[in-house]
Design a protein around this motif. Structure first.
Motif, PDB file in Angstrom:
ATOM      1  N   LEU A 289      24.173 -96.586 -14.705  1.00  0.00           N
ATOM      2  CA  LEU A 289      25.607 -96.729 -14.470  1.00  0.00           C
ATOM      3  C   LEU A 289      26.007 -95.912 -13.244  1.00  0.00           C
ATOM      4  O   LEU A 289      25.441 -94.841 -12.980  1.00  0.00           O
ATOM      5  CB  LEU A 289      26.413 -96.254 -15.681  1.00  0.00           C
TER       6      LEU A 289
ATOM      7  N   ARG B 141      22.208 -90.185 -20.370  1.00  0.00           N
ATOM      8  CA  ARG B 141      22.850 -91.281 -21.082  1.00  0.00           C
ATOM      9  C   ARG B 141      23.652 -92.189 -20.139  1.00  0.00           C
ATOM     10  O   ARG B 141      24.080 -93.265 -20.541  1.00  0.00           O
ATOM     11  CB  ARG B 141      23.741 -90.754 -22.200  1.00  0.00           C
ATOM     12  N   ARG B 142      23.849 -91.742 -18.889  1.00  0.00           N
ATOM     13  CA  ARG B 142      24.541 -92.574 -17.903  1.00  0.00           C
ATOM     14  C   ARG B 142      23.576 -93.275 -16.949  1.00  0.00           C
ATOM     15  O   ARG B 142      24.005 -93.848 -15.958  1.00  0.00           O
ATOM     16  CB  ARG B 142      25.531 -91.731 -17.105  1.00  0.00           C
TER      17      ARG B 142
ATOM     18  N   THR C 256      35.292 -92.644 -19.522  1.00  0.00           N
ATOM     19  CA  THR C 256      34.856 -93.172 -20.811  1.00  0.00           C
ATOM     20  C   THR C 256      33.712 -94.167 -20.596  1.00  0.00           C
ATOM     21  O   THR C 256      33.467 -94.619 -19.475  1.00  0.00           O
ATOM     22  CB  THR C 256      36.005 -93.888 -21.520  1.00  0.00           C
ATOM     23  N   ASP C 257      33.024 -94.517 -21.681  1.00  0.00           N
ATOM     24  CA  ASP C 257      31.943 -95.504 -21.574  1.00  0.00           C
ATOM     25  C   ASP C 257      32.480 -96.830 -21.030  1.00  0.00           C
ATOM     26  O   ASP C 257      31.831 -97.484 -20.211  1.00  0.00           O
ATOM     27  CB  ASP C 257      31.294 -95.725 -22.947  1.00  0.00           C
ATOM     28  N   GLU C 258      33.669 -97.213 -21.491  1.00  0.00           N
ATOM     29  CA  GLU C 258      34.271 -98.465 -21.042  1.00  0.00           C
ATOM     30  C   GLU C 258      34.572 -98.416 -19.548  1.00  0.00           C
ATOM     31  O   GLU C 258      34.319 -99.372 -18.809  1.00  0.00           O
ATOM     32  CB  GLU C 258      35.554 -98.742 -21.834  1.00  0.00           C
TER      33      GLU C 258
ATOM     34  N   THR D  83      31.172 -99.591 -12.621  1.00  0.00           N
ATOM     35  CA  THR D  83      29.866-100.004 -12.119  1.00  0.00           C
ATOM     36  C   THR D  83      29.936-101.434 -11.593  1.00  0.00           C
ATOM     37  O   THR D  83      29.454-101.736 -10.494  1.00  0.00           O
ATOM     38  CB  THR D  83      28.804 -99.887 -13.217  1.00  0.00           C
TER      39      THR D  83
ATOM     40  N   LEU E  16      33.146 -96.448 -17.313  1.00  0.00           N
ATOM     41  CA  LEU E  16      31.884 -96.403 -16.573  1.00  0.00           C
ATOM     42  C   LEU E  16      31.334 -97.805 -16.346  1.00  0.00           C
ATOM     43  O   LEU E  16      30.880 -98.141 -15.250  1.00  0.00           O
ATOM     44  CB  LEU E  16      30.856 -95.562 -17.340  1.00  0.00           C
ATOM     45  N   ALA E  17      31.369 -98.628 -17.389  1.00  0.00           N
ATOM     46  CA  ALA E  17      30.868 -99.994 -17.256  1.00  0.00           C
ATOM     47  C   ALA E  17      31.725-100.791 -16.276  1.00  0.00           C
ATOM     48  O   ALA E  17      31.206-101.534 -15.430  1.00  0.00           O
ATOM     49  CB  ALA E  17      30.850-100.669 -18.624  1.00  0.00           C
TER      50      ALA E  17
ATOM     51  N   SER F 179      28.232 -93.320 -11.629  1.00  0.00           N
ATOM     52  CA  SER F 179      28.937 -92.249 -12.328  1.00  0.00           C
ATOM     53  C   SER F 179      29.709 -91.304 -11.407  1.00  0.00           C
ATOM     54  O   SER F 179      30.930 -91.245 -11.457  1.00  0.00           O
ATOM     55  CB  SER F 179      27.919 -91.452 -13.163  1.00  0.00           C
TER      56      SER F 179
END
Length: 509
Positions: A392, A388-389, A419-421, A427, A423-424, A394
């Motif tokens: 990105l 799922r990453r 968190t997803d936020e 990146t 990670l974005a 990671s």
């Protein structure tokens, strides 16, 4: 002085692990320096600071190098100053032309140095301590005198110039209201009882989860600085108004500021930090909490014991003191720690009441007590995620600061706590700092400091530092900290368990 001499000395310093050899090489050049820009270049910063040379613009330059050295340090410093002054219509093209002209006059080694200087790859705050030792050696003056002058001037080039003039010039530096001094820092404590026993008479204060600030007031003029000495006055009008209303004529205060929820709990650290760059400066109000007073109404207090500085602080700061207790017994100190944690803060700082303000130093006179181990490390690389990453960046490669001025020393990896936020965000930010990449790993300029929580460290041959982090996880990025403030590899090694501990032989996760 020829610019090639600076380049050669920088290469010699980078090629040795010996602190003594670094100091000798730097001191030898400093004795012959003809402009303070020598010091700036050697620690990896143009004397003008950030001059607006884009990373891609610099790396895309393809200029035939000069056959031999002819540039002087003053030539290079003047060219960079002229570059920084270019503005207006057509500025981008004129900037490229100016850099092209400078690079055409530089040898291959000088071009390489300039590229690293302008892209930040030479910027080694860790070399600061080595440079101060070199200044003392070159000028034949005591190291503590040099360090104090640097603490008060905030400028390595100015300190070096004064030192080479004589010890009297160093002694002339004084605290100047309106010019920030480097903040005093705390060292980790093994435990609250241990810190109390070591320091004797103490103050125990909440360690707030906020942003460090230093405020200067002279009459109606107020200036606010961050821990890295960046001025943020225009973004924090509520702090300016509050300080302007304090019962004094002039003051320098050290403290923290943070955004609070309606019930008085700290908001996430990132929300506090966002205020320093906010367009709508009233969108989230900040509350200040002061814990030290360095100057009050014409009297400098840096060399007074903390006990006296706290008396001055209470007179001027009123209700805006950081919570805590003075000379608490063990039970009261434990209660202060419990209250700090219950209020959502990080722990407490235990401070010797007999200590002077050692600006810019992380000594044992202030010790922080936190329920978990944390380290401030530098991101030096990152791996692409999977599952799922996928797509990105990671798994972070983490480096500790080399106290002798070398590049960060890798001590571990982690992908936990993101968190997803985040990670974005990382990146985007890490790709913008990429220096090299393959299908799996992106290596980046060591510019971002990240706070890591861990269960401990262990001996490991896997990483150059000889230690590895155990169960490391991300707490947050620290935009308020410079890589020069990251924890050293020695601080990481200090967390090693004692001989015979089961942890000392457990493989890193």
């Amino acid at each position: 002085m020829l610019f090639s001499e600076v380049v050669e000395t920088s290469a010699a310093v980078g090629a040795t692990r010996s602190r003594l050899a670094k100091v000798e090489a730097l001191a030898g050049l400093l004795r012959r320096m003809t402009t303070p820009a020598v010091v700036s270049f050697l620690v990896g910063v143009p004397s003008q600071g950030r001059i607006g040379a884009g990373w891609r613009t610099v790396l895309d330059l393809d200029v035939e190098p000069a056959p031999g050295p002819s540039l002087t340090v003053s030539d290079v410093d003047g060219a960079l100053g002229a570059f920084a002054a270019i503005s207006g219509k057509g500025a981008a093209g004129r900037r490229v032309a100016a850099l092209t002209d400078l690079f055409a006059r530089a040898t291959a080694a000088e071009q390489d140095f300039l590229k690293r200087l302008l892209t930040g790859e030479l910027r080694q705050g860790a070399l600061e301590g080595v440079m101060l030792d070199a200044v003392a050696r070159a000028a034949d003056v005591p190291g503590e005198v040099v360090r104090r002058a640097f603490m008060l001037s905030g400028s390595l080039p100015a300190t070096a110039t004064a030192a080479l003039t004589g010890e009297a010039a160093l002694a002339a530096f004084r605290l100047e209201v309106g010019r920030p001094v480097r903040p005093m820092l705390a060292s980790p404590a093994e435990s609250l009882p241990g810190a109390l026993a070591e320091l004797g008479a103490t103050a125990v204060e909440h360690k707030l989860d906020g942003a460090r600030i230093q405020v200067h007031r002279d009459g109606d003029g107020v200036r606010v600085f961050t821990r890295t000495l960046r001025e943020v006055t225009t973004t924090v009008p509520e702090l300016v108004d509050l300080v302007r209303g304090l019962p004094c004529t002039s003051v320098v205060l050290d403290g923290e500021t943070l955004a609070l929820t309606d019930d008085g709990k700290p908001r996430p650290f990132q929300e506090t930090m966002s205020r320093f760059g906010a367009q709508d400066v009233r969108e989230l109000l900040l509350s200040p909490f002061f814990f030290d007073c360095l100057h009050l109404d014409g009297e400098d207090l840096l060399d007074r014991p903390l006990r006296e500085r706290l008396d001055a602080l209470r007179r001027v700061a009123g209700d805006h003191l950081v919570p805590g207790a003075v000379e608490p017994g063990p039970e009261e100190a434990a209660r202060v720690l419990d209250e700090a944690l219950a209020a959502g803060h990080e722990g407490v700082v235990v401070k010797s009441l007999d200590s002077v303000y050692a600006a810019g130093r992380r000594g044992r006179a202030w010790q922080k007590v936190k329920p978990v181990h944390t380290l401030d490390l530098v991101v030096i690389g990152v791996e692409w995620g999977s599952g799922r990453r996928k797509g990105l960046l990671s798994n972070l490669h983490l480096g500790a600061r080399d106290p002798d001025g070398g590049p960060p020393v890798m001590v571990g990896k982690t992908f936990k706590g993101l968190t997803d936020e985040l990670l974005a965000w990382q990146t985007r930010e890490l790709l913008a700092r990429a220096t090299d990449r393959d299908d799996w790993v992106v290596r980046v300029r060591p510019e971002l400091v990240i706070e890591i929580e861990l269960d401990g460290v262990q001996v490991s041959p896997r990483y150059p530092g000889g230690v590895a982090l155990r169960f490391a996880r991300v707490v947050r990025y620290r935009p308020d900290k410079d890589p020069a403030e990251a924890d050293t590899v020695d601080a990481v090694r200090a967390l090693l368990p004692g001989p015979g501990s089961a942890e000392s032989t457990t493989e890193a996760p």
